[in-house]
Design a protein around this motif. Structure first.
Motif, PDB file in Angstrom:
ATOM      1  N   GLY A   7      14.726 -29.393 -23.501  1.00  0.00           N
ATOM      2  CA  GLY A   7      14.882 -29.755 -22.100  1.00  0.00           C
ATOM      3  C   GLY A   7      13.567 -30.160 -21.467  1.00  0.00           C
ATOM      4  O   GLY A   7      12.478 -29.876 -21.981  1.00  0.00           O
ATOM      5  N   SER A  18      17.898 -38.343 -22.978  1.00  0.00           N
ATOM      6  CA  SER A  18      16.885 -37.569 -22.269  1.00  0.00           C
ATOM      7  C   SER A  18      15.611 -37.437 -23.093  1.00  0.00           C
ATOM      8  O   SER A  18      14.499 -37.639 -22.585  1.00  0.00           O
ATOM      9  CB  SER A  18      17.433 -36.181 -21.927  1.00  0.00           C
ATOM     10  OG  SER A  18      16.432 -35.377 -21.330  1.00  0.00           O
ATOM     11  N   SER A  40      19.350 -30.791 -20.888  1.00  0.00           N
ATOM     12  CA  SER A  40      18.187 -31.688 -20.886  1.00  0.00           C
ATOM     13  C   SER A  40      17.263 -31.392 -19.714  1.00  0.00           C
ATOM     14  O   SER A  40      16.088 -31.748 -19.741  1.00  0.00           O
ATOM     15  CB  SER A  40      18.650 -33.153 -20.835  1.00  0.00           C
ATOM     16  OG  SER A  40      19.296 -33.441 -19.607  1.00  0.00           O
ATOM     17  N   MET A  63      21.700 -35.852 -24.633  1.00  0.00           N
ATOM     18  CA  MET A  63      20.447 -35.250 -25.089  1.00  0.00           C
ATOM     19  C   MET A  63      19.530 -36.289 -25.718  1.00  0.00           C
ATOM     20  O   MET A  63      18.309 -36.279 -25.498  1.00  0.00           O
ATOM     21  CB  MET A  63      20.740 -34.131 -26.090  1.00  0.00           C
ATOM     22  CG  MET A  63      21.339 -32.876 -25.471  1.00  0.00           C
ATOM     23  SD  MET A  63      20.259 -32.098 -24.235  1.00  0.00           S
ATOM     24  CE  MET A  63      18.853 -31.608 -25.235  1.00  0.00           C
TER      25      MET A  63
END
Length: 494
Positions: free
Chosen positions: A296, A98, A289, A95
């Motif tokens: 996301g 990302s 993500s 995460m």
């Protein structure tokens, strides 16, 4: 009375035990830097004693030492902790990576970020409001609008490219998972075969299997149990990946996002098509993500889509209400396609959303008549220098509240987008740093049990070496005694 030769057997066992211990020390030292290796120990036990009959009764005479087993030093409780926390760490790292890339897409604050382009467009409208008849000023508004469109569409495309990259990573991770679970299934069979007698221990094979489980745990949430025969049973999200019968492969199936139309890779059980709902690990991180509405890529596509909708509806409404130079009739869209009534328009499912429609109206870009159609005034009867509608455009862009943006102004909406992204990135970083510290601590606990300590091994080497030398000395002494007995008995008086 014991046999005159029984002592030889005792010493031979001693030599064998000390030699095996020395060889195990050598094995430990050789693998001190081998990933996943667990320190091994030779477990020595005394042999069954010999019963002798003496004048005062029976007594037990020791007959030496036997090697009971060679086992590895391992704490299964620490292993289970490691597998659980490694999964959480894998999620946090994925995460964080990302969100760092998403921050790179928006590049805020910077001279090239969307916020800067928005501000420059607003500034051009402010200038237009004070000098509405100047073609240079109108050209600036026109080109700043083009810059804004390009910035939004470029960010949108970069986010979609990220989704493509995430899909590729998911496919690669699934291949790695299948390779690992297949090897674990093979190791299960080898370990059970080696340990079938109940006395042998497949130490090196078990180390390899645990190392693979370490790798698997970073990618996905797993539960590991061991059956009586020594097989690992590995489950994830309600499905069995490995058991005594072998391994279950995963697969990916493509679907299409119903709104934007991009491809989505979903992880399923091969054959059955059952979707795997990961709860942690890198796989969960990749899926979140991509798809999550909280951190996301999908969240930021949605927000850019709302910005595009605002420009096509709210901003256009003000522009269409105004008039251009030479009493050019109103009703012209600044953004989008000329003549389209965006207040009644909605994107087609799977076609990409509002952002695909976002462009500066080709009528506005017409090199001969486009500049005159920029609606800077509110009434056709006003002079050509009037810029009161340009003021309204600036207010709509900067401060007006819009229901499209959740009862927020565009300026506040975009600022909240960037602030929220920063908070999410910091939170992912915090989770990663905390988990890194925790996993490092668990690694130290594991190493305190399973790791090879060179000082300890060298101490053991000296101990077993002295034991071997001592046994050899005793054996030599016994050999001399037997030589005397065999070769010298009966020679007295000759």
């Amino acid at each position: 009375m014991s046999s005159a030769f029984s002592g030889l057997n005792t010493m031979v066992r001693g030599l064998s035990a000390q030699q095996a211990s020395l060889e195990t020390v050598g094995h430990n030292i050789a693998n001190a830097n081998t990933a996943g290796y667990s320190r091994q120990n030779v477990n020595l036990v005394t042999t069954n004693p010999q019963t002798l009959y003496g004048g005062n009764g029976n007594f037990q005479l020791g007959t030496g030492v036997n090697i009971a087993s060679v086992t590895r030093a391992r704490d299964s409780f620490v292993d289970k902790q490691m597998w659980k926390e490694s999964s959480t760490l894998g999620y946090g790292q994925t995460m964080q990576n990302s969100l760092t890339k998403v921050e790179g897409v928006f590049q805020e604050p910077s001279d090239t970020g969307v916020q800067t382009v928005l501000n420059q467009f607003w500034t051009s409208l402010q200038t237009l409001s004070t000098n509405a008849s100047d073609n240079g000023t109108r050209t600036t508004v026109q080109q700043r609008g083009v810059e804004l469109v390009n910035a939004i569409k470029h960010a949108n495309q970069q986010l979609k490219d990220m989704i493509t990259d995430i899909n590729t990573s998911i496919n690669l991770k699934v291949s790695s998972i299948n390779q690992i679970t297949s090897e674990i299934g093979g190791l299960n069979h080898q370990i059970v075969t080696v340990e079938a007698g109940g006395t042998d221990h497949a130490n090196d094979l078990r180390d390899r299997r645990d190392l693979l489980v370490d790798q698997l745990s970073t990618m996905m949430n797993i539960t590991v149990t061991e059956d009586k025969a020594g097989n690992y049973q590995i489950q994830s999200s309600g499905g069995t990946l490995v058991d005594a019968s072998g391994s279950q492969k995963l697969d990916t199936v493509k679907s299409k996002d119903s709104y934007y139309g991009y491809s989505v890779e979903n992880v399923v059980v091969a054959g059955s098509g059952q979707v795997i709902n990961f709860s942690s690990g890198e796989m969960k991180g990749l899926i979140d993500s991509r798809d999550s509405s909280q951190g996301g890529v999908r969240e930021y596509l949605d927000k850019l889509d709302k910005v595009s909708q605002f420009l096509l509806q709210d901003f256009n409404d003000v522009h269409k209400a105004g008039y251009g130079l030479n009493d050019t009739v109103g009703g012209t869209n600044f953004f989008g396609v000329d003549g389209t009534k965006y207040e009644n328009w909605s994107p087609q499912d799977g076609e990409g959303g509002w952002v695909t429609e976002l462009q500066v109206n080709s009528t506005i870009l017409d090199p001969s008549t486009g500049l005159a159609k920029i609606a800077a005034k509110t009434l056709s009867t006003q002079g050509n220098a009037s810029g009161d509608n340009a003021v309204k455009l600036g207010i709509r862009l900067k401060t007006d509240i819009s229901s499209t943006l959740g009862n927020s102004s565009l300026d506040n909406y975009y600022s909240s987008l960037i602030t929220g992204l920063g908070v999410q990135s910091q939170d992912a970083k915090r989770i990663t740093e905390n988990q890194t510290t925790l996993v490092a601590q668990i690694t130290n606990w594991r190493e305190s049990t399973a790791g090879v300590n060179m000082d300890e091994e060298l101490t053991n080497m000296i101990k077993f070496q002295k034991g071997y030398n001592s046994a050899a000395r005793v054996l030599t002494t016994m050999d001399e005694m037997l030589d005397k007995l065999i070769n010298s008995t009966g020679t007295v008086g000759r």
